[in-house]
Structure formats: structure tokens, C-alpha cells
Enzyme design. Structure first.
Site, PDB file in Angstrom:
ATOM      1  N   ILE A 403       0.823  -1.203   0.000  1.00 43.24           N
ATOM      2  CA  ILE A 403       0.000   0.000   0.000  1.00 43.24           C
ATOM      3  C   ILE A 403       0.860   1.256   0.000  1.00 43.24           C
ATOM      4  CG2 ILE A 403      -1.615   1.280   1.482  1.00 43.24           C
ATOM      5  CD1 ILE A 403      -2.661  -1.657   2.265  1.00 43.24           C
ATOM      6  N   ASP A 404       1.981   1.227   0.711  1.00 38.73           N
ATOM      7  CA  ASP A 404       2.864   2.377   0.821  1.00 38.73           C
ATOM      8  C   ASP A 404       3.488   2.715  -0.531  1.00 38.73           C
ATOM      9  OD1 ASP A 404       3.803   4.369   2.457  1.00 38.73           O
ATOM     10  OD2 ASP A 404       5.421   3.196   3.324  1.00 38.73           O
ATOM     11  N   ASP A 405       4.081   1.715  -1.177  1.00 39.62           N
ATOM     12  CA  ASP A 405       4.675   1.958  -2.491  1.00 39.62           C
ATOM     13  C   ASP A 405       3.626   2.421  -3.491  1.00 39.62           C
ATOM     14  OD1 ASP A 405       7.681   1.085  -3.116  1.00 39.62           O
ATOM     15  OD2 ASP A 405       6.947  -0.087  -1.424  1.00 39.62           O
TER      16      ASP A 405
END
Length: 674
Positions: A403-405
Site C-alpha cells: 500500500i505504501d509503495d
């Protein structure tokens, strides 16, 4: 003045544009700082542009600790493929990391750590270092003083058990039948974070097989009493969870004696299929070293020879984790970070003023677009109806986009003027839809999975090292909120739930905890820009508390730094440590987002970055500012020292990307999620 409503407080908020300051007071002193910042930004930009790969990506070394190198040698010794050249190159690196007291730490400047020291010592023995050599004798004495091998973590003792240096009977049991637990059952494999899940499944095979290879030497010098290497320890009280799970382990040990042979064999074969199905195109598993080494061992124990395509490619992938240094030393990366590094570099370059249609930015965007993952992975176990559309951290990790990337890649792509805007819009639309669909019940976001918050995995005696679950975190949630704001979704109810969660998670001192970066400075540096991007004004009480905290922990030299000890001793170490380029940049990014450009704190921070930059446009940063597992596993991302200072300098010089309309967008198509 246009206005919006903050769902968490009911207060009316000014819009982003209206909240921006339209007057800047320039003094001779300020002009000098701006000139120094501009010079530093130009040099940093030149350096980044010069280090881009021809395919469009950036990747800095990912440095962790010597357990990666030690376990690589132990794996090769176990498989019978340890070459002298590799052994000596690894030993050179390991020796170079030893501290004066004979120990090895898990991060630069950190204290000696027992398990790391045990593994490093054994690796040097494999490379031929004599136990009575001064550096070895110092290490073994320290190990004995700390309780010897018996006091080391479970994973260290597993490696030793492979050679008979520890008894398998003295390790917690991990049955392969775990693979059959349904998803609703406690302790099923999907209750574990993806990194733990990928490690535990192959280890169930290893635990069932209990292999022992001939040991090339004894390790009596690492026991407090070689005649009794594992003295019995009292069980924890049954009234607590530790006591309950210790007794559960005894039950599972008993099950081993009565396990149905056909069921156990079937379970191991099912685990093997699970492993093979998740091997990536480059031969690795999850793009990270630990699952790869255990998967190779597990499959080899089931009869796969080293020339089998699965194992051949798996071993070849591990070779690509090796960084050969100019002095001949060989360092093993636990992981590689090209997607993360590329999106951060793209953001930094655009925010520093590089034209949005610069050919190298377009090339980076092309590469990122080609890395989009459009097939389901293990995340779909919890979200079977959610269409895919995200990015992973590594070159190859299609089963586990994160989710972060995904949020940061969307922010990076939106900054570039690409020759195929429709392709960009569609990719970002899929990313927005996927990230929204991965929101947890509490309104926040974890890194890889939805609602991965079971309290049970961390209680297992087997899991005595690092995080094994993936609960939502402030830094990841902040990046998603910032991305959603960039796509015109700041006032979507799902975004507002994320904001409410962030506001509730603020620490009493005004900071936010950083799960994936060190630590409160990273958390705060992530959250404040997200909140202001989503419409909270700089005058909001949460923003003012964050500003006050950052100003209170600024170092005398003008920079910011935070030691990893803050994960263990927050009261003493929160926001405290030697100044670093990346952490100074995070603090500046938060202060600038809060409207503090004219403050003395910002001026001093920018000046520190300008004064500490090298002539070649780089910064020196031996300190570890990245986090794998809080306290237990730390990371020095070698590109952090470049991308984040450039981002901060760019925003100081050119303003916030939202204020510059780089990210002012209407909602893209395809973002509706039912």
C-alpha cells in the site's frame, strides 16, 4: 473563501489554496540561506540524474546487519556449495562490522546484540577464523557472559540445529499441518504478516524434517556449560498469554509423536506447492532474503535437487542480493528497493524544480508504469472481490504489492508530464481503487494486508524476533491520505476516516510513531504533509503540537536526528540522536507543510543540509534511519540521504507541490469502490 468540513471535528476548514501564505519576507540572511539551498539542490539533482539506471530506475544499497551474511554462508554450507572466495569475501565484511567489545550490533552505533554476535561468530568460524584469535575470543567471551547460545533467539538456534550445534527437541514446534488451518481459525497462516507467512510456511517443513548436516567444528566455547547447554527454564505463569502458549507448544510437541504420517506428508507437500506457486519470476520469494533461504532449504529437504529449475533460480536470485565492495568485501542485502527508490527520486527531482517533462523523469515514469501489478496476490484472501492495481517495493514481488509503495508511486506519476496521460490516469485510477479497497476496519492502512491485527501470532514461542503481524500504521496511512488528496478525494468519507485515525494516533507530545522509518521524526514527517494536503490548516491544534515538538527536538547544530533506541526507550530517545540528512529532511518537510518556511527552525535546518553536503552533491549518513521491525531489524537505505534532503530543499525553494498545482487534480476515473 471556499471551505470544507473536517469530519473529525466538525470544524470548517479553509481550502488548501486559501490557507497558503501569499507573502514572503526576504532578508539578507534569508537570501543567503536560499542561495545555499539552491546550490545544494542543484548538486543533489545532478547526482541523482547521473545515477539513474539506463532502464529508468534508481536503487541504493539496502544495508541491514551481518546476520544476512552469516546466514548466507550457513545456507551454502548446508547445501554443500560454499566456495572459498565467497566465504572470505563475506568474512571480510563481517569482520569489518565488529565492534571494539567483540560484538556485532543491528544498527550503526547500536549496542552489541547476542543473536547477531552468535551468527557472525559462527560464520567467521566457517571462513576459517580460529576460536583463539583475539577478535574471536573476545566475541565468544561476551556471548557466554550473556547466557550463550541458549539465550539466543529461536531463529538463530534453528540455523545451529541444522548442523547439530543445537537440539531440534529444544526448539518450539511448528507443524506443517498449519497450512490446512482455515482463514477463520486462529493462527492460520494469513493471520501472520506477509513476510512472516512466507518464512513460516517453509519452516514448517524444516521443523518436521529436523535435518542435521555434519558440523565442521564444535561450538563448546559458546555455551555457558558445554555439558549442559540448555538448562531447563521455568514456564511463565499459566494466567498470562506467554504461559498459555508455552504450554500449547508442549501439546504440539506431543502431537508430533502421534501425527498421522500420511497427513503430515500431505501437509508438507501442500506447503511445498504453496511455496512454489509464490516463487517470483526472478526466482526469489517475496523479493526478500529470509523466505528465499528457508524456501530453498525446505524444498531441498523434500527431494528437489540443486539443479531443479525452482532451486537453481532461487539460488541465482540470492546471488543478486550480494553487493561486492571495492575492497573485496561482500555484503548481502536483505531486500532491494528499486520501486521505492525510483518513486521517491522522481518526487524529489520534480519538487526541486526539474521540468516535469524532463526525459529522465519520463523514463522513470515509463519504468514505474511497467512495474504495475495487475494480478491478484495473497492480499486477495481478505479482499477477493477487489480488482488488483498496485506496486511492490522490489524488482519482482507480484504476490505482495504494498500500500505504501502504491501511494508513493501514484504521487510520483502524477508529477510527471507523460506522453501517454491516459495510460497514467488509468494506472493511478487502479491504484486509488486498490488502496481504498485495502483500508482496514479502523479507517487506517497497513503495509500489505487488511486488518492483519490478530494478537495471537506474536505470542507464539516460535516468534521471538521482530513483528509478525501487519497492523495499520501512521506513516502508511499518511501516505495514502496524501495520495487521495492529490487525486481530489480529500473529502471522500474514506479519506476522512483515515484523517480521524491519524488525529487520534498523535502522541501526547505532538509526534507520531513511525513504523517503517526512524521513528517519531519519520512518523511526524509523514503525517503533517498528509494532513495539510488534505485540507487541515497550519493553525490546526494537531499541526501546532507537531510543530512545537519538532522545534523542541532540533539539535544545536540545526539538524534533526533520532536513534533507533527510541523504539525501546521512547521517553529518553524520542526525537533524539545525531543529526542525519534524511531525518533533518523529514522534519523540514513537516515544518514547511505546516507553513513554517520563515521560521528560525527551518532556516537552521536548511542551512545544516547545505553545509553538510559533499562537493559531489551527496550527504554522508552511516546511521540507520529505515525500519524493518522496530528495534529488532533496522535498515540503512543508502538513497534516503539523497532523495529526502532534495525533496526538502525543493519545497523550501519552490513551495509545496499542492500550492504549485503539481498535484491539484479532479478525481480520476475508476476510483469508485463499492
Amino acid at each position: 473563501m471556499t471551505a470544507t468540513t473536517d469530519g473529525s471535528t466538525g470544524a470548517t476548514l479553509p481550502s488548501r489554496a486559501a490557507a497558503a501564505s501569499d507573502t514572503t519576507l526576504t532578508t539578507p540572511e534569508t537570501a543567503g540561506v536560499q542561495e545555499a539551498a539552491a546550490r545544494a539542490a542543484r548538486r543533489a539533482t545532478d547526482f541523482l540524474l547521473a545515477t539513474q539506471d539506463a532502464q529508468g530506475w534508481w536503487k541504493g544499497d539496502l544495508e541491514t546487519n551481518v546476520t544476512m551474511d552469516a546466514e548466507d554462508l550457513l545456507l551454502r554450507q548446508f547445501l554443500g556449495i560454499l566456495e572459498e572466495e565467497i566465504a572470505q569475501a563475506a568474512a571480510k565484511f563481517i569482520r569489518g562490522e565488529q565492534r571494539e567489545d567483540g560484538t556485532w550490533a543491528t544498527f550503526y552505533g547500536g549496542p552489541g546484540e547476542l543473536s547477531t554476535t552468535v551468527e557472525a561468530y559462527v560464520a567467521l568460524r566457517l571462513a576459517g577464523d580460529a576460536p583463539d584469535a583475539p577478535h574471536m575470543a573476545k566475541a565468544s567471551a561476551w556471548i557466554r557472559e550473556r547466557g550463550g547460545i541458549a539465550a539466543a533467539r529461536v531463529f538463530t538456534r534453528i540455523w545451529l540445529a541444522l548442523f547439530g550445534w543445537w537440539k531440534w527437541e529444544d526448539l518450539p514446534e511448528l507443524p506443517p499441518e498449519l497450512i490446512y488451518f482455515p482463514t477463520w481459525f486462529p493462527l492460520n497462516i494469513y493471520n501472520f504478516g506477509c513476510w512472516a507467512r512466507q518464512t513460516i510456511v517453509p519452516l514448517t517443513i524444516v521443523s518436521a524434517k529436523r535435518p542435521v548436516r555434519p558440523a565442521p567444528f564444535a561450538l563448546d566455547e559458546l555455551h555457558t556449560d558445554p555439558a549442559n547447554p540448555n538448562p531447563p527454564q521455568p514456564l511463565a505463569p499459566v494466567a498470562g498469554w506467554d504461559g498459555v502458549f508455552q504450554r500449547l507448544d508442549k501439546v504440539v510437541r506431543g502431537y508430533r509423536k502421534v501425527a498421522v504420517r500420511r497427513l503430515r506428508k500431505a501437509a508438507m507437500n501442500s506447503a511445498a506447492r504453496w511455496i512454489i506457486e509464490r516463487q517470483e519470476n526472478d526466482g526469489c520469494w517475496g523479493g526478500i532474503q529470509p523466505p528465499a533461504v528457508y524456501s530453498v532449504i525446505a524444498l531441498h529437504l523434500l527431494g528437489y535437487d540443486l539443479q531443479h529449475p525452482v532451486l537453481r533460480e532461487g539460488l541465482a536470485s540470492l546471488d543478486r542480493f550480494a553487493v561486492w565492495r571495492e575492497d573485496g568485501a561482500r555484503m548481502i542485502e536483505a531486500c532491494q528497493s528499486p520501486v521505492w527508490d525510483t518513486c521517491l527520486a522522481t518526487i524529489a527531482l520534480v519538487d526541486a524544480g526539474l521540468p516535469v517533462d524532463h526525459p529522465q523523469l519520463v523514463k522513470a515514469a515509463d519504468w514505474m508504469l511497467g512495474e504495475e501489478i495487475v494480478r491478484p496476490g495473497d492480499w486477495a484472501v481478505r479482499r477477493p472481490q477487489l480488482p488488483p492495481g498496485g506496486w511492490a517495493f522490489e524488482f519482482h514481488n507480484d504476490n505482495y504489492p504494498d500500500i505504501d509503495d502504491t501511494a508513493e508511486v501514484a504521487l510520483a506519476l502524477r508529477r510527471v508530464r507523460h506522453h501517454d496521460p491516459e495510460r497514467v490516469d488509468k494506472a493511478i485510477g487502479r491504484a486509488v481503487r486498490w488502496n481504498l479497497g485495502m483500508q482496514s476496519k479502523n479507517g487506517a492502512w497497513g503495509a500489505f494486508d487488511v486488518d492483519n491485527t490478530s494478537p495471537f501470532p506474536n505470542r507464539l514461542p516460535f516468534c521471538d524476533f521482530g513483528e509478525v503481524i501487519d497492523p495499520p500504521s501512521a506513516d502508511v496511512t499518511a501516505h495514502v491520505v496524501e495520495m487521495l488528496a492529490a487525486e481530489g478525494l480529500a473529502h471522500d468519507p474514506r479519506t476522512r476516516r483515515g484523517i480521524e485515525w491519524l488525529l487520534a494516533e498523535q502522541e501526547p507530545d505532538g509526534s507520531w510513531f513511525g513504523r517503517w522509518g526512524v521513528n517519531y521524526i519519520y512518523g511526524t514527517g509523514s503525517v503533517v504533509p498528509a494532513l495539510t494536503a488534505a485540507g487541515l490548516p497550519g493553525s490546526h491544534p494537531a499541526i501546532r503540537r507537531a510543530v512545537a515538538w519538532l522545534e523542541s527536538v532540533q539539535n544545536d547544530d540545526g539538524g534533526w536526528g533520532e536513534d533507533l533506541r527510541s523504539y525501546k526507550y521512547a521517553k529518553e530517545w524520542s526525537g533524539r540522536g545525531a543529526s542525519t540528512a534524511s531525518q533533518t529532511a523529514w522534519a523540514l518537510m513537516a515544518l514547511l507543510a505546516a507553513g513554517e518556511k520563515e521560521s528560525k527552525a527551518v532556516e537552521r535546518g536548511v542551512q545544516w543540509l547545505a553545509e553538510t553536503q559533499r562537493e559531489d552533491g551527496t550527504w554522508d549518513e552511516p546511521y540507520f534511519t529505515g525500519t524493518g521491525f522496530p528495534w529488532d531489524f533496522s535498515i540503512n537505505y543508502h538513497l534516503y540521504r539523497q532523495v529526502f534532503p532534495l525533496t526538502a530543499l525543493g519545497r523550501y525553494l519552490h513551495g509545496d507541490p499542492f500550492e504549485r498545482n503539481l498535484l491539484a487534480r479532479k478525481p480520476v476515473s475508476g476510483t469508485k469502490v463499492s
